[in-house]
Design a protein around this motif. Structure first.
Motif, mmCIF file in Angstrom:
data_model
loop_
_atom_site.group_PDB
_atom_site.id
_atom_site.type_symbol
_atom_site.label_atom_id
_atom_site.label_comp_id
_atom_site.label_asym_id
_atom_site.label_seq_id
_atom_site.Cartn_x
_atom_site.Cartn_y
_atom_site.Cartn_z
ATOM 1 N N GLN A 1 7.465 -0.144 -97.743
ATOM 2 C CA GLN A 1 7.509 -0.761 -99.079
ATOM 3 C C GLN A 1 6.549 -1.941 -99.175
ATOM 4 O O GLN A 1 5.868 -2.123 -100.188
ATOM 5 C CB GLN A 1 8.924 -1.244 -99.397
ATOM 6 C CG GLN A 1 9.963 -0.140 -99.490
ATOM 7 C CD GLN A 1 10.721 0.045 -98.187
ATOM 8 O OE1 GLN A 1 10.156 -0.133 -97.096
ATOM 9 N NE2 GLN A 1 11.995 0.401 -98.277
ATOM 10 N N GLU B 1 16.365 -0.240 -97.165
ATOM 11 C CA GLU B 1 16.656 -0.222 -98.591
ATOM 12 C C GLU B 1 15.621 -1.012 -99.398
ATOM 13 O O GLU B 1 15.260 -0.613 -100.505
ATOM 14 C CB GLU B 1 18.054 -0.790 -98.870
ATOM 15 C CG GLU B 1 19.195 0.119 -98.440
ATOM 16 C CD GLU B 1 19.453 0.062 -96.942
ATOM 17 O OE1 GLU B 1 20.205 0.902 -96.427
ATOM 18 O OE2 GLU B 1 18.878 -0.843 -96.283
ATOM 19 N N ASP B 2 15.161 -2.150 -98.843
ATOM 20 C CA ASP B 2 14.220 -2.970 -99.605
ATOM 21 C C ASP B 2 12.949 -3.342 -98.842
ATOM 22 O O ASP B 2 11.970 -3.783 -99.431
ATOM 23 C CB ASP B 2 14.901 -4.252 -100.092
ATOM 24 C CG ASP B 2 15.411 -5.129 -98.947
ATOM 25 O OD1 ASP B 2 15.127 -4.834 -97.774
ATOM 26 O OD2 ASP B 2 16.109 -6.113 -99.236
ATOM 27 N N ARG C 1 12.447 -5.862 -96.970
ATOM 28 C CA ARG C 1 12.217 -7.305 -96.966
ATOM 29 C C ARG C 1 13.271 -8.071 -96.156
ATOM 30 O O ARG C 1 12.951 -9.049 -95.481
ATOM 31 C CB ARG C 1 12.212 -7.853 -98.398
ATOM 32 C CG ARG C 1 11.037 -7.421 -99.227
ATOM 33 C CD ARG C 1 11.147 -7.922 -100.665
ATOM 34 N NE ARG C 1 11.102 -9.378 -100.731
ATOM 35 C CZ ARG C 1 9.985 -10.085 -100.843
ATOM 36 N NH1 ARG C 1 8.819 -9.460 -100.884
ATOM 37 N NH2 ARG C 1 10.020 -11.395 -100.931
#
Length: 500
Positions: free
Chosen positions: A293, A217-218, A220
C-alpha cells in the motif's frame, strides 16, 4: 487449546527471528570494530622508515566524469559509518568517481530523498515546512558545508545506483527535482539524473513487511506483538540514550525527531515508547513505505522520465516444485534470510482484508529473495505499469533507450530455473521506441517478456564481497562500464510523459 498452540508457535518464531537479526547486527558491528582496531594496531606498530624520497601518487583525471552515487537500503549506511566497513562490499573502489552517501537507515523515503539532495548539492537539509509540521519533527537537519557535487545541474547530471529501498529513494528524489521542491533551488529538473540502476529495488513493496509486523489491512500501523515492535523499542532507546561515539559509528537517522534524553527527558522517552510521539507515531519511517500500500501511494506521484536511462536487476531464491513455491537451495541462502524466503513463498493476503490494489494475486508475489518479492523488483507496476523492456543480455539493448525500464537478467548463478513471464506495457514501450525511429512490433516485444532472474538472495551483492566471488566484480564492472561508455543524453529528447 488450538489457539494457545498457535500463539506459542508465533512467539517461538518471533524469538528465533529476533535472535537471528540481533546476532547478524552484532556480527556486522563487531566485524567493523575488529577491522578498525586491527588497522589502528598495524598503523601504530608500522616502522617509520624514511628514505628521503617522497613518492607522488599517480593522479587520475576524473573532473569530466559524472559521479556514480551508490544509495544504500534499509538498515544500510554510507561511507564514514561503521569505520572502514563498506555496505556495498567495496564496490565503490571499482571506479574512479563513486560517492556513497550516508542516509538515515530507517527514515522514510521522503526524508532520505531530501537528505540525498543536500549531501550532493550542499547546505542544510530542509525537510520542508509542511511535511515537518505534519510529521512533528524539526524542519532542518544536518549541515553540509561543502556538497559532494555542488556543480550538480542539468549540464552536470549524475548516475545513481540504488539497492533495495535506495532505488525508490532515488526515484523520489528525481520527482522532487522535476517538481522543483527544494527552496532556493528553483532551476532543478528531472534531467539532473542521467541514469538510475536498481539492484533488487523496492518498487512495489514487499510482503515481508507484513510478516515482520506491519498490518496488512492498512500498511501503516504495527501489530502489537511483532519483530518490528521489538525493533521500534530498541531504536527509541538507542536514540534516547544519545551516546555520541555510538551514534557516530551507526545512526538510524532520527536526529531531526529530537528524542534525545537531553531534549525530552524521561517523560519524552515514555511518550515515544507509548507511540504518542516520534517517527513511529507519525509513520514517517521506512517500513510503511515498503508495504504494498505504501509503495502504491509513492508510485502514484513518481514518474518515469523520457530523458533518463533506467536499469533493473531482480533477484530471487525460490523455485517451483509440483506447483509449490519453495526455496531454490538450502545452502545458497544466507541464514539471516532463509526463514523469510520460505515464509514469503507461502504468503497469502488475509481474506478479510482489502486487497492492496486491483488485480492483486498471491501467486504473483511468491517468488522472492528473502526481503523483497521478485515481481516488486522488476519495474514500477502499481498503480499503473511504467514502460519497460526485458533483456537477457546487455548487448540486446545497445543503443540504449531512455524512458524505459530495462530489466536485465545479467548472470544466472545456478542452473537455469523456469522463466518468469510478466506482461509488458506494449503501448507505452512501442510508442517510445517509435519516437526514436525504431520500429518494433508487438511480436518482437513479446519475445523479450520472458527473462532469467539473478539467482541470489537480497544481500548477495552487498556487505560481503567474498560471498558473491567473481560474480560481484562482474556485475559492478558491468554497471560502471555502462555508465561510462553507453549512457549519454542526446537531443532531441522525448517529451515528458508523467505516469499517474
Amino acid at each position: 487449546m488450538i489457539k494457545l498452540w498457535v500463539v506459542g508457535i508465533q512467539l517461538a518464531e518471533l524469538f528465533v527471528s529476533s535472535m537471528v537479526h540481533l546476532f547478524f547486527g552484532l556480527y556486522i558491528f563487531s566485524t567493523a570494530v575488529a577491522s578498525d582496531v586491527s588497522f589502528a594496531l598495524i598503523e601504530c606498530f608500522r616502522p617509520n622508515i624514511s628514505t628521503g624520497v617522497v613518492k607522488q601518487e599517480e593522479s587520475k583525471n576524473v573532473e569530466g566524469l559524472p559521479p556514480i552515487v551508490l544509495v544504500h537500503g534499509i538498515f544500510g549506511f554510507g561511507k564514514g559509518r561503521l569505520g572502514g566497513f563498506s555496505y556495498f562490499g567495496g564496490a565503490e573502489k571499482r571506479d574512479e568517481r563513486v560517492l556513497v552517501p550516508d542516509l538515515g537507515s530507517l527514515t522514510s523515503v521522503y526524508d532520505r530523498a531530501r537528505e540525498l539532495f543536500y549531501y550532493l548539492k550542499g547546505g542544510q537539509v530542509d525537510y520542508g515546512e509542511e511535511h515537518s509540521e505534519a510529521c512533528r519533527h524539526l524542519q532542518f537537519g544536518r549541515i553540509y558545508e561543502q556538497g559532494n557535487y555542488p556543480e550538480w545541474d542539468e549540464d552536470h547530471p549524475i548516475h545513481f545506483v540504488g539497492h533495495s529501498a535506495g532505488a525508490q529513494v532515488v526515484r523520489f528524489l528525481q520527482q522532487m527535482l522535476a517538481d522543483k521542491s527544494f527552496a532556493g533551488h528553483e532551476s532543478t529538473s528531472e534531467n539532473w539524473v542521467l541514469s538510475i540502476t536498481s539492484l533488487s529495488g523496492a518498487f512495489n513493496g514487499s510482503t515481508r513487511t507484513y510478516l515482520d509486523g506491519m498490518q496488512p489491512e492498512d500498511g501503516r500501523s504495527l501489530k502489537p506483538i511483532s519483530l518490528l515492535q521489538l525493533c521500534r523499542l530498541g531504536v527509541i532507546v538507542y536514540d534516547w540514550l544519545d551516546i555520541a561515539w555510538l551514534k557516530g559509528y551507526y545512526n538510524f537517522g532520527f536526529d531531526h525527531f529530537n528524542i534525545s534524553w537531553k531534549k525530552v527527558g524521561l517523560s519524552g522517552l515514555v511518550d515515544c515508547l507509548l507511540g504518542n510521539t516520534g517517527p513511529f507515531a507519525s509513520a514517517d519511517w521506512i517500513l510503511p513505505d515498503l508495504t504494498v500500500q505504501g509503495s502504491l501511494r509513492l508510485n502514484s506521484h513518481i514518474s518515469t522520465f523520457p530523458s533518463t536511462f533506467y536499469f533493473s536487476y531482480a533477484t530471487k531464491r525460490t523455485r517451483k516444485i509440483m506447483g509449490i513455491t519453495v526455496p531454490s537451495t538450502l545452502f545458497g541462502i544466507h541464514p539471516f534470510l532463509f526463514i523469510r524466503v520460505l515464509q514469503m513463498s507461502q504468503w497469502c493476503h488475509p481474506p478479510d482484508a482489502t486487497i492492496p490494489y486491483k488485480g492483486y494475486k498471491d501467486a504473483d508475489w511468491q517468488d522472492n529473495d528473502g526481503a523483497l518479492n521478485t515481481i516488486s523488483m522488476t519495474y514500477p507496476r502499481i498503480p499503473v505499469e511504467h514502460p519497460s523492456r526485458f533483456v537477457v543480455n546487455d548487448s540486446e539493448c545497445h543503443p540504449l533507450l531512455p524512458g524505459i525500464w530495462l530489466v536485465s537478467s545479467y548472470h544466472v548463478l545456478l542452473p537455469p530455473l523456469p522463466y518468469l513471464g510478466i506482461t509488458i506495457c506494449y503501448k507505452e514501450a512501442n510508442n517510445l521506441l517509435k519516437k526514436w525511429g525504431k520500429k518494433e512490433t508487438e511480436e518482437d516485444v513479446v519475445d523479450c517478456r520472458y527473462y532469467k532472474i539473478v539467482e541470489a538472495d537480497h544481500i548477495f551483492f552487498i556487505v560481503n564481497r567474498e560471498r558473491a566471488g567473481v560474480q560481484f566484480d562482474l556485475m559492478y564492472d558491468s554497471i560502471f562500464e555502462r555508465c561510462r561508455k553507453h549512457v549519454f543524453r542526446t537531443n532531441p529528447t522525448l517529451p515528458n510523459q508523467t505516469q499517474h
